[in-house]
Design a protein around this motif. Structure first.
Motif, short mmCIF file in Angstrom:
data_model
loop_
_atom_site.label_atom_id
_atom_site.label_comp_id
_atom_site.label_asym_id
_atom_site.label_seq_id
_atom_site.Cartn_x
_atom_site.Cartn_y
_atom_site.Cartn_z
N GLY A 89 3.10 -8.66 13.38
CA GLY A 89 2.53 -8.21 12.12
C GLY A 89 2.51 -6.70 11.97
O GLY A 89 2.00 -6.18 10.98
N PHE A 90 3.08 -5.98 12.94
CA PHE A 90 3.10 -4.52 12.84
C PHE A 90 4.06 -4.04 11.77
O PHE A 90 3.80 -3.04 11.08
CB PHE A 90 3.47 -3.90 14.20
N GLU A 123 4.71 -4.95 8.89
CA GLU A 123 4.19 -4.86 7.52
C GLU A 123 3.46 -3.54 7.28
O GLU A 123 3.32 -3.13 6.12
CB GLU A 123 3.26 -6.03 7.24
N LEU A 124 2.97 -2.92 8.34
CA LEU A 124 2.20 -1.69 8.15
C LEU A 124 3.09 -0.54 7.67
O LEU A 124 2.86 -0.01 6.58
CB LEU A 124 1.45 -1.33 9.43
N PRO A 125 4.10 -0.14 8.44
CA PRO A 125 4.93 0.95 7.93
C PRO A 125 5.72 0.58 6.68
O PRO A 125 5.93 1.42 5.81
CB PRO A 125 5.89 1.26 9.09
N LEU A 126 6.13 -0.69 6.58
CA LEU A 126 6.95 -1.08 5.43
C LEU A 126 6.14 -1.32 4.16
O LEU A 126 6.71 -1.61 3.12
CB LEU A 126 7.80 -2.30 5.77
N SER A 127 4.83 -1.22 4.25
CA SER A 127 4.02 -1.28 3.02
C SER A 127 3.83 0.13 2.46
O SER A 127 3.19 0.30 1.43
CB SER A 127 2.66 -1.90 3.32
N THR A 128 4.36 1.12 3.16
CA THR A 128 4.24 2.50 2.68
C THR A 128 5.53 2.93 2.00
O THR A 128 6.41 2.10 1.77
CB THR A 128 3.96 3.46 3.86
N ARG A 129 5.65 4.22 1.75
CA ARG A 129 6.85 4.72 1.06
C ARG A 129 8.10 4.69 1.94
O ARG A 129 9.18 5.06 1.51
CB ARG A 129 6.61 6.14 0.56
N LEU A 130 7.92 4.29 3.21
CA LEU A 130 9.06 4.26 4.13
C LEU A 130 9.97 3.07 3.82
O LEU A 130 9.56 1.92 3.98
CB LEU A 130 8.55 4.15 5.57
N ARG A 164 12.96 0.24 4.20
CA ARG A 164 13.38 -0.57 5.36
C ARG A 164 14.50 0.13 6.15
O ARG A 164 14.49 0.14 7.37
CB ARG A 164 13.90 -1.93 4.89
N TYR A 171 13.29 2.87 8.30
CA TYR A 171 12.51 2.35 9.44
C TYR A 171 13.46 1.92 10.56
O TYR A 171 13.29 2.28 11.73
CB TYR A 171 11.65 1.17 8.98
N PHE A 215 8.12 -7.99 0.92
CA PHE A 215 8.46 -8.40 2.28
C PHE A 215 9.29 -9.69 2.25
O PHE A 215 10.01 -10.00 3.20
CB PHE A 215 7.20 -8.65 3.12
N GLY A 260 -1.01 -6.03 12.85
CA GLY A 260 -0.53 -6.01 14.25
C GLY A 260 -0.55 -4.61 14.82
O GLY A 260 0.49 -4.09 15.21
N LEU A 298 2.65 8.28 7.03
CA LEU A 298 3.65 7.49 6.29
C LEU A 298 3.27 7.39 4.80
O LEU A 298 4.14 7.23 3.96
CB LEU A 298 3.77 6.08 6.87
#
Lengths: 265, 323
Positions: free
Chosen positions: A103-104, A106-113, A115, A118, B53, B87, B104
């Motif tokens: 589940g990690f 989702e954390l960076p990919l919920s920001t302006r970063l 895919r 990343y 997602f 996570g 970020l």
């Protein structure tokens, strides 16, 4: 992207530290034994005669172990480095699958970063880690070589490090693609390891059986013979280019797949 | 008013496994929208679709005017998100994890401090050493550390103790007062009733209802258990929104729907030794929605939906009730 890269490098440092330490210790100790092998080359050759010539060839032992190329190729480049590259490559390249599973991701990919950035950061961290491992392995050989006679040619060691680096990337690239497609470290890592074992065996079988010599072409290990480089300085440009093409191809496919796929396994 | 979120026919299949089916709803800018459903109903799938997602099997979603799938990074610039089970990396401290997210999101380092202080989060402890509740606090702090116009939160309070849940509700109220939008997924009915303006209820992948919190409260039943000093006079509980489930001399079990004041006034006229009022768990509310013919949601929940599920008890002593 630099934020993601910094974290990726930080996460990989313990893996690199431990694998690097093992690599340094093994390579250093083996090199320190070289004078002993050199002094007793005749005895070693008698001992080797017990084994079939084809079997020795299969493991890269062609010629006298007193020869620097045969020695380094047999003990370090055909044995230590494939293990180091495979372990590091598989662990680093499958991290994206671990991150999705825990589940990690989702954390960076919920920001302006995005895919792609990343995953590019993750790939960059693989390149850095593999470069560090190749460098410390070569550095260990060089440092141990300072303590013994005769000397290995330093520039050839550096070139060997470059080819070893390319070989490691060739493992990491396609494994990244498997990890992105499967989003499951167990399956991606298992598949990558299985393919590598198949390639290793294929290379051995190809050398044991002339009828199956074509199998060698399918093996990544077939393109990792550093004896000519150590002995004559002839860099295997085509083999390095092939490794880099495989690595880059794997990463491009991984980026394409990652851009469009669901982020759940 | 423009829509902060709009879902049209949003559908997701995981191969042959159902995710969500034909979900339509809008969330207006500035409102707190509750997304209520039991585990496995499709709440997280919906949120993952809204955040890009997952790719929709059919339908589409727009978030702050951006297509959730094709233009996700543009939408993410203006979203603060916390997942139900973030996570986090165990080797990082809460401070390092939150600073990572702050970078970020383009926030200054330490942007999380005010929220962390309110939630009494120790940022120096490695995340692997935090309890589940404290890990959840990290998520809540992460959600509230920025000024993004849309907060998307997936069961953010599961694992938080009641005091922290109360603080969370205050934070939500402050965000609403600032005109920002909140999409709050939960399976905690009282929490949603307290925090939200409108509520969407999802069950088995389908959105079965979207209503105001007032309508939701008026439509669902509460369980009332009484211990009386003596058997009540006949007709004591004859009220239009009250049903007697069981009455055994001094022990009475009632169901009351909507406004409880008429019943409380009746109780004040008799000698009550003890009373407890329990809000139905969300599962009970859903049973009500599905009590009709199989496969179709009935128009409204029924009193027959009461079960022995865990309930939030609002205990009122006899003396307080009589006052």
């Amino acid at each position: 992207m630099m934020t993601a890269l910094r974290l990726d490098l930080r996460r990989g440092r313990m893996l690199v530290l431990w694998i690097g330490l093992v690599s340094v210790l093994y390579a250093g100790i083996i090199v320190l034994f070289y004078p002993t092998i050199l002094d007793n080359a005749a005895a070693f050759e008698d001992m080797m005669k017990v084994y079939p010539r084809e079997l020795m060839a299969a493991f890269g032992i062609v010629g006298s172990l007193g020869n620097p190329g045969v020695f380094l190729n047999s003990y370090i480049f055909q044995f230590l480095w494939p293990l180091v590259a495979a372990i590091a490559g598989i662990f680093l390249a499958t991290r994206v699958a671990v991150d999705a599973d825990r589940g990690f991701l989702e954390l960076p990919l919920s920001t302006r970063l995005p895919r792609l950035r990343y995953l590019t950061a993750a790939i960059a961290s693989q390149v850095v880690a593999m470069a560090v491992l190749a460098a410390v392995t070569i550095a260990a050989i060089w440092a141990a070589d300072l303590l013994i006679e005769p000397d290995f040619a330093t520039e050839r060691l550096v070139l060997a490090g470059g080819h070893a680096f390319a070989m490691g990337l060739a493992i990491a690239g396609p494994t990244t693609f498997l990890a992105v497609v499967l989003l499951d470290r167990g399956r991606a890592g298992g598949l990558a390891a299985g393919i590598l074992i198949f390639m290793y065996l294929a290379n051995i079988i190809a050398q044991l059986s002339p009828d199956l010599s074509w199998l060698a072409n399918l093996s990544a290990f077939h393109y990792f013979d550093l004896k000519p480089l150590i002995d004559t300085g002839a860099y295997p440009v085509a083999d390095s280019a092939l490794y880099l093409a495989v690595a880059i191809g794997g990463w491009i496919l991984a980026l394409l797949a990652f851009r469009r796929r669901d982020l759940v396994a | 008013m423009t829509h902060a979120i709009e879902a049209v026919g949003l559908t997701k299949w995981y191969g042959k496994r159902r995710g969500i089916l034909d979900v339509d709803f809008e969330v207006e800018e500035g409102e707190v929208f509750g997304f209520l459903g039991p585990n496995g109903a499709g709440k997280t799938t919906t949120i993952r679709l809204l955040l890009g997602f997952l790719r929709p099997t059919a339908g589409r979603a727009t978030v702050l005017g951006h297509d959730a799938w094709t233009d996700a990074p543009a939408a993410h610039v203006r979203i603060s998100f916390v997942s139900s089970e973030p996570g986090y990396l165990g080797e990082l401290t809460a401070r390092e994890q939150l600073d990572y997210m702050a970078r970020l999101r383009g926030l200054p380092l330490g942007a999380w401090r005010p929220a962390a202080e309110r939630l009494e989060l120790d940022p120096t402890v490695p995340i692997r050493k935090l309890s589940r509740g404290n890990r959840q606090k990290v998520g809540v702090v992460q959600a509230f550390m920025g000024r993004e116009p849309l907060l998307v939160m997936d069961e953010p309070t599961s694992g938080l103790d009641p005091l922290m849940q109360r603080e969370f509700l205050k934070l939500v109220a402050e965000v609403r007062a600032e005109g920002r939008t909140v999409f709050l997924s939960s399976h905690n009915l009282p929490e949603v009733e307290r925090a939200c303006d409108r509520v969407g209820i999802i069950r088995e992948g389908r959105l079965v209802s979207v209503s105001t919190v007032g309508d939701l409260q008026a439509s669902h039943w509460r369980s009332v258990n009484l211990v009386l000093a003596a058997a009540p006079p006949p007709g004591t509980f004859d009220l239009p929104n009250v049903r007697i489930v069981a009455a055994d001399a001094r022990d009475v079990h009632l169901m009351v729907r909507g406004d409880v004041n008429p019943l409380l006034r009746r109780l004040a006229t008799i000698d009550v030794r003890d009373v407890s009022i329990a809000t139905l768990e969300i599962e009970d509310v859903f049973l009500g929605y599905y009590e009709g013919p199989s496969g179709s949601a009935s128009a409204e929940p029924s009193a027959g939906a009461v079960s022995g599920a865990d309930r939030e008890h609002v205990a009122i002593t006899t003396g307080e009730a009589q006052r």
